[in-house]
Design a protein around this motif. Structure first.
Motif, PDB file in Angstrom:
ATOM      1  N   ILE A  18       0.811  -1.375   0.043  1.00  0.00           N
ATOM      2  CA  ILE A  18      -0.113  -0.110  -0.067  1.00  0.00           C
ATOM      3  C   ILE A  18       0.859   1.205  -0.049  1.00  0.00           C
ATOM      4  O   ILE A  18       1.493   1.381   1.023  1.00  0.00           O
ATOM      5  N   GLU A  19       0.917   1.941  -1.283  1.00  0.00           N
ATOM      6  CA  GLU A  19       1.928   2.931  -1.391  1.00  0.00           C
ATOM      7  C   GLU A  19       1.627   4.167  -0.391  1.00  0.00           C
ATOM      8  O   GLU A  19       2.657   4.773   0.088  1.00  0.00           O
ATOM      9  N   ILE A  28      -5.797 -11.081   4.161  1.00  0.00           N
ATOM     10  CA  ILE A  28      -7.116 -10.481   4.133  1.00  0.00           C
ATOM     11  C   ILE A  28      -7.724  -9.565   5.462  1.00  0.00           C
ATOM     12  O   ILE A  28      -8.225  -8.426   5.315  1.00  0.00           O
ATOM     13  N   GLU A  29      -7.230 -10.081   6.631  1.00  0.00           N
ATOM     14  CA  GLU A  29      -7.269  -9.564   8.039  1.00  0.00           C
ATOM     15  C   GLU A  29      -6.859  -8.236   7.594  1.00  0.00           C
ATOM     16  O   GLU A  29      -7.328  -7.310   8.372  1.00  0.00           O
ATOM     17  N   GLU A  30      -5.572  -8.067   7.558  1.00  0.00           N
ATOM     18  CA  GLU A  30      -4.787  -7.142   7.187  1.00  0.00           C
ATOM     19  C   GLU A  30      -5.456  -5.992   6.374  1.00  0.00           C
ATOM     20  O   GLU A  30      -5.366  -4.688   6.545  1.00  0.00           O
ATOM     21  N   LEU A  31      -5.923  -6.502   5.287  1.00  0.00           N
ATOM     22  CA  LEU A  31      -6.516  -5.665   4.172  1.00  0.00           C
ATOM     23  C   LEU A  31      -7.686  -5.089   4.709  1.00  0.00           C
ATOM     24  O   LEU A  31      -8.018  -3.801   4.672  1.00  0.00           O
ATOM     25  N   CYS A  32      -8.473  -5.699   5.673  1.00  0.00           N
ATOM     26  CA  CYS A  32      -9.918  -5.378   6.034  1.00  0.00           C
ATOM     27  C   CYS A  32      -9.481  -4.075   7.360  1.00  0.00           C
ATOM     28  O   CYS A  32     -10.170  -3.251   7.272  1.00  0.00           O
ATOM     29  N   TYR A  33      -8.503  -4.479   7.955  1.00  0.00           N
ATOM     30  CA  TYR A  33      -8.005  -3.521   9.032  1.00  0.00           C
ATOM     31  C   TYR A  33      -7.862  -2.074   8.471  1.00  0.00           C
ATOM     32  O   TYR A  33      -8.290  -1.025   8.917  1.00  0.00           O
ATOM     33  N   TYR A  34      -6.914  -2.349   7.354  1.00  0.00           N
ATOM     34  CA  TYR A  34      -6.465  -0.873   6.928  1.00  0.00           C
ATOM     35  C   TYR A  34      -7.683  -0.158   6.061  1.00  0.00           C
ATOM     36  O   TYR A  34      -7.632   0.855   6.455  1.00  0.00           O
ATOM     37  N   LEU A  35      -8.452  -0.938   5.521  1.00  0.00           N
ATOM     38  CA  LEU A  35      -9.662  -0.339   4.829  1.00  0.00           C
ATOM     39  C   LEU A  35     -10.607   0.483   5.936  1.00  0.00           C
ATOM     40  O   LEU A  35     -11.055   1.510   5.749  1.00  0.00           O
ATOM     41  N   TYR A  36     -10.831  -0.270   6.874  1.00  0.00           N
ATOM     42  CA  TYR A  36     -11.723   0.161   7.655  1.00  0.00           C
ATOM     43  C   TYR A  36     -11.335   1.236   8.619  1.00  0.00           C
ATOM     44  O   TYR A  36     -12.003   2.116   8.905  1.00  0.00           O
ATOM     45  N   HIS A  37     -10.084   1.362   9.105  1.00  0.00           N
ATOM     46  CA  HIS A  37      -9.375   2.439   9.755  1.00  0.00           C
ATOM     47  C   HIS A  37      -8.859   3.899   8.797  1.00  0.00           C
ATOM     48  O   HIS A  37      -8.391   4.591   9.382  1.00  0.00           O
ATOM     49  N   ASN A  38      -8.851   3.683   7.610  1.00  0.00           N
ATOM     50  CA  ASN A  38      -8.115   4.595   6.482  1.00  0.00           C
ATOM     51  C   ASN A  38      -9.313   5.025   5.415  1.00  0.00           C
ATOM     52  O   ASN A  38      -8.910   4.584   4.136  1.00  0.00           O
ATOM     53  N   LEU A  39     -10.656   5.149   5.558  1.00  0.00           N
ATOM     54  CA  LEU A  39     -11.461   5.245   4.828  1.00  0.00           C
ATOM     55  C   LEU A  39     -11.037   6.307   3.509  1.00  0.00           C
ATOM     56  O   LEU A  39     -11.427   6.353   2.565  1.00  0.00           O
ATOM     57  N   TYR A  40     -10.407   7.490   4.052  1.00  0.00           N
ATOM     58  CA  TYR A  40     -10.050   8.693   3.527  1.00  0.00           C
ATOM     59  C   TYR A  40      -8.786   8.349   2.461  1.00  0.00           C
ATOM     60  O   TYR A  40      -8.400   9.164   1.602  1.00  0.00           O
ATOM     61  N   LEU A  41      -8.186   7.353   2.756  1.00  0.00           N
ATOM     62  CA  LEU A  41      -7.217   6.819   1.717  1.00  0.00           C
ATOM     63  C   LEU A  41      -7.347   5.674   0.776  1.00  0.00           C
ATOM     64  O   LEU A  41      -6.399   5.295   0.015  1.00  0.00           O
ATOM     65  N   ILE A  42      -8.737   5.432   0.634  1.00  0.00           N
ATOM     66  CA  ILE A  42      -9.108   4.377  -0.394  1.00  0.00           C
ATOM     67  C   ILE A  42      -9.115   5.303  -1.703  1.00  0.00           C
ATOM     68  O   ILE A  42     -10.156   5.974  -1.821  1.00  0.00           O
ATOM     69  N   ASP A  43      -8.332   4.964  -2.569  1.00  0.00           N
ATOM     70  CA  ASP A  43      -8.545   5.428  -3.909  1.00  0.00           C
ATOM     71  C   ASP A  43      -8.053   4.315  -5.044  1.00  0.00           C
ATOM     72  O   ASP A  43      -7.431   3.321  -4.582  1.00  0.00           O
ATOM     73  N   ALA A  44      -7.766   4.910  -6.155  1.00  0.00           N
ATOM     74  CA  ALA A  44      -7.475   3.878  -7.163  1.00  0.00           C
ATOM     75  C   ALA A  44      -5.730   3.421  -7.013  1.00  0.00           C
ATOM     76  O   ALA A  44      -5.577   2.431  -7.732  1.00  0.00           O
ATOM     77  N   SER A  45      -5.107   4.209  -6.039  1.00  0.00           N
ATOM     78  CA  SER A  45      -3.774   3.663  -5.610  1.00  0.00           C
ATOM     79  C   SER A  45      -3.894   2.295  -4.994  1.00  0.00           C
ATOM     80  O   SER A  45      -2.820   1.371  -5.107  1.00  0.00           O
ATOM     81  N   VAL A  46      -5.023   2.013  -4.262  1.00  0.00           N
ATOM     82  CA  VAL A  46      -5.120   0.890  -3.480  1.00  0.00           C
ATOM     83  C   VAL A  46      -6.210  -0.097  -4.046  1.00  0.00           C
ATOM     84  O   VAL A  46      -6.025  -1.197  -4.085  1.00  0.00           O
ATOM     85  N   ILE A  47      -7.197   0.293  -4.641  1.00  0.00           N
ATOM     86  CA  ILE A  47      -8.344  -0.407  -5.196  1.00  0.00           C
ATOM     87  C   ILE A  47      -8.213  -0.492  -6.817  1.00  0.00           C
ATOM     88  O   ILE A  47      -8.326   0.549  -7.557  1.00  0.00           O
ATOM     89  N   ASN A  48      -7.535  -1.510  -7.113  1.00  0.00           N
ATOM     90  CA  ASN A  48      -7.185  -1.530  -8.590  1.00  0.00           C
ATOM     91  C   ASN A  48      -7.054  -3.037  -9.160  1.00  0.00           C
ATOM     92  O   ASN A  48      -7.089  -3.817  -8.320  1.00  0.00           O
ATOM     93  N   GLU A  49      -6.738  -3.353 -10.311  1.00  0.00           N
ATOM     94  CA  GLU A  49      -6.376  -4.571 -10.874  1.00  0.00           C
ATOM     95  C   GLU A  49      -5.201  -5.384 -10.149  1.00  0.00           C
ATOM     96  O   GLU A  49      -5.365  -6.761  -9.963  1.00  0.00           O
ATOM     97  N   GLU A  50      -4.403  -4.679  -9.746  1.00  0.00           N
ATOM     98  CA  GLU A  50      -3.346  -5.447  -8.922  1.00  0.00           C
ATOM     99  C   GLU A  50      -3.484  -5.810  -7.776  1.00  0.00           C
ATOM    100  O   GLU A  50      -3.278  -6.963  -7.345  1.00  0.00           O
ATOM    101  N   LEU A  51      -4.650  -5.230  -7.084  1.00  0.00           N
ATOM    102  CA  LEU A  51      -5.133  -5.474  -5.800  1.00  0.00           C
ATOM    103  C   LEU A  51      -5.989  -7.122  -6.009  1.00  0.00           C
ATOM    104  O   LEU A  51      -5.744  -8.066  -5.376  1.00  0.00           O
ATOM    105  N   CYS A  52      -6.760  -7.137  -7.219  1.00  0.00           N
ATOM    106  CA  CYS A  52      -7.590  -7.989  -7.553  1.00  0.00           C
ATOM    107  C   CYS A  52      -6.853  -9.398  -7.977  1.00  0.00           C
ATOM    108  O   CYS A  52      -6.802 -10.475  -7.472  1.00  0.00           O
ATOM    109  N   MET A  53      -5.678  -9.115  -8.420  1.00  0.00           N
ATOM    110  CA  MET A  53      -4.587 -10.084  -8.882  1.00  0.00           C
ATOM    111  C   MET A  53      -4.112 -10.669  -7.613  1.00  0.00           C
ATOM    112  O   MET A  53      -3.941 -12.079  -7.477  1.00  0.00           O
ATOM    113  N   TRP A  54      -3.924  -9.944  -6.579  1.00  0.00           N
ATOM    114  CA  TRP A  54      -3.157 -10.567  -5.195  1.00  0.00           C
ATOM    115  C   TRP A  54      -4.215 -11.362  -4.705  1.00  0.00           C
ATOM    116  O   TRP A  54      -3.879 -12.182  -3.937  1.00  0.00           O
ATOM    117  N   ILE A  55      -5.450 -10.721  -4.550  1.00  0.00           N
ATOM    118  CA  ILE A  55      -6.443 -11.660  -3.998  1.00  0.00           C
ATOM    119  C   ILE A  55      -6.594 -12.975  -4.694  1.00  0.00           C
ATOM    120  O   ILE A  55      -6.937 -13.930  -3.768  1.00  0.00           O
TER     121      ILE A  55
END
Length: 305
Positions: A18-19, A28-55
C-alpha cells in the motif's frame, strides 16, 4: 499501521504494498483492518487490478476477485468494494458495521475539498508527512477562494504541523504566518541544540499550544497575535508561547477538550522533557512557559529563535 492483528486465514507469500502509507499487508484480515481504519485513503492507488490479482493468486480467493473486478470499471463509491471484502470473512461485528455505515454516509455528504483535507489528516496520523504536505499544498492551490476562512486556517495549521514533524521549523513558521486567523507571528530568542527526540516533543507541545490559541483565543475576532520565545539557560532552556486573546477560566477548561490538550502538555513536559510548565491566563491573553533540559548528543536538531 501498528499493533497485532489476529489472522485466521493463510498468510500470503508475496505481500500487497500500500503505497500511500508505505506498508506491506499479508492477509485479508490486514487488508480489512487498513480499509476500515483509513476510509479517506481508499483510492485507485489501493483499489485496482493489482489488488484483484493479489487476492486471486496470493490469498487464493478467486471468487472475491471476480466480484471486485466489474466494480473497478465503474468505481464511484468506496462501499462498492469495501462490503464484499469485509463480508468474505465476516470481518465486522454488528456494531462495527453500523459505525461503518454512519461514517460512509457522512463521507458521501462531504465536499471534495473536505475529503482531501481528511485524506491529508489521515496521512499525518500514519506519519506520512511528505505525502500529507503534498495533499495540503494541492488543496490550497485548488481552492484560492478559501484564503480567509476557518477551513483554510485548519489546512494551514495542519500543513505547519506536518513540516514541524519533519523538523522543517522555518517552513512550519512560514505557513503559520499565512494563517488567516493570525495577523502577526513573532519568534525570537536564542538558538538551542536538541536531540531528535526532544525536538519532536517540543514541536508537539508548541503545535498543541498554537492550536489551542487558534481555536479558543479569538472567538469574537478575525485576527490575533501569537508570540513564541526561546531562552537558553545554563542547564535548562525555556519556551514561551503567548497570545493576545480572551484568556480562559482554569476551572472550565479543566473539563473541556482544550483541558485534555493542556493535561497532555503537562504530562509531556514533566515525563518526557523532565521540565516545568507554568500557565497564566487572563482577559489580556494566555501565556504558557515550559522548560526542557539542555542536551548535546550525536543526532541533533538546531532550533533557531
Amino acid at each position: 499501521m501498528s499493533g497485532y492483528i489476529l489472522c485466521q486465514t493463510e498468510k500470503a507469500e508475496r505481500p500487497y504494498f500500500i503505497e500511500n502509507i508505505s506498508t506491506n499487508i499479508y492477509s485479508i484480515e490486514e487488508l480489512c483492518y487498513y480499509l476500515y481504519h483509513n476510509l479517506y485513503l481508499i483510492d485507485a492507488s489501493v483499489i485496482n487490478e493489482e489488488l484483484c490479482m493479489w487476492i486471486q493468486q496470493e490469498l487464493e480467493l478467486p471468487k472475491l476477485a471476480a466480484k471486485l473486478r466489474p466494480k473497478l470499471q465503474n468505481y464511484t463509491n468506496a462501499e462498492d468494494v469495501l462490503y464484499p471484502i469485509f463480508k468474505e470473512i465476516n470481518y465486522l461485528t454488528y456494531e462495527e458495521l453500523k459505525n461503518l455505515n454512519s461514517r460512509m454516509a457522512l463521507l458521501n455528504q462531504e465536499s471534495p475539498a473536505l475529503r482531501q483535507k481528511r485524506k491529508g489528516d489521515c496521512l499525518v496520523e500514519n506519519r506520512m508527512y511528505v505525502n500529507a504536505i503534498q495533499v495540503y499544498q494541492k488543496l490550497l492551490e485548488q481552492n484560492p477562494d478559501s484564503e480567509r476562512t476557518d477551513f483554510a486556517a485548519d489546512v494551514l495549521y495542519n500543513l505547519g504541523c506536518a513540516y514541524s514533524y519533519l523538523f522543517q521549523m522555518e517552513k512550519a513558521l512560514e505557513v503559520l504566518k499565512e494563517n488567516p486567523l493570525v495577523d502577526r507571528v513573532t519568534v525570537d530568542g536564542d538558538d538551542v541544540i536538541l536531540t531528535e527526540t526532544t525536538a519532536s516533543t517540543v514541536a508537539l507541545i508548541v503545535n498543541e499550544l498554537v492550536q489551542n490559541s487558534l481555536k479558543y483565543a479569538f472567538p469574537d475576532r478575525e485576527e490575533g497575535q501569537i508570540q513564541m520565545q526561546i531562552e537558553r539557560g545554563p542547564r535548562y532552556s525555556w519556551v514561551t508561547v503567548r497570545d493576545d486573546g480572551c484568556g480562559f477560566d482554569n476551572k472550565k477548561v479543566s473539563t473541556s477538550s482544550s483541558g485534555l490538550g493542556l493535561r497532555l502538555i503537562n504530562s509531556l513536559v514533566r515525563s518526557s522533557l523532565h521540565g516545568e510548565i507554568f500557565t497564566d491566563s487572563e482577559h489580556g491573553g494566555t501565556r504558557v512557559r515550559f522548560s526542557f533540559r539542555n542536551q548535546e548528543e550525536p543526532s541533533q536538531v538546531t532550533v533557531h529563535g
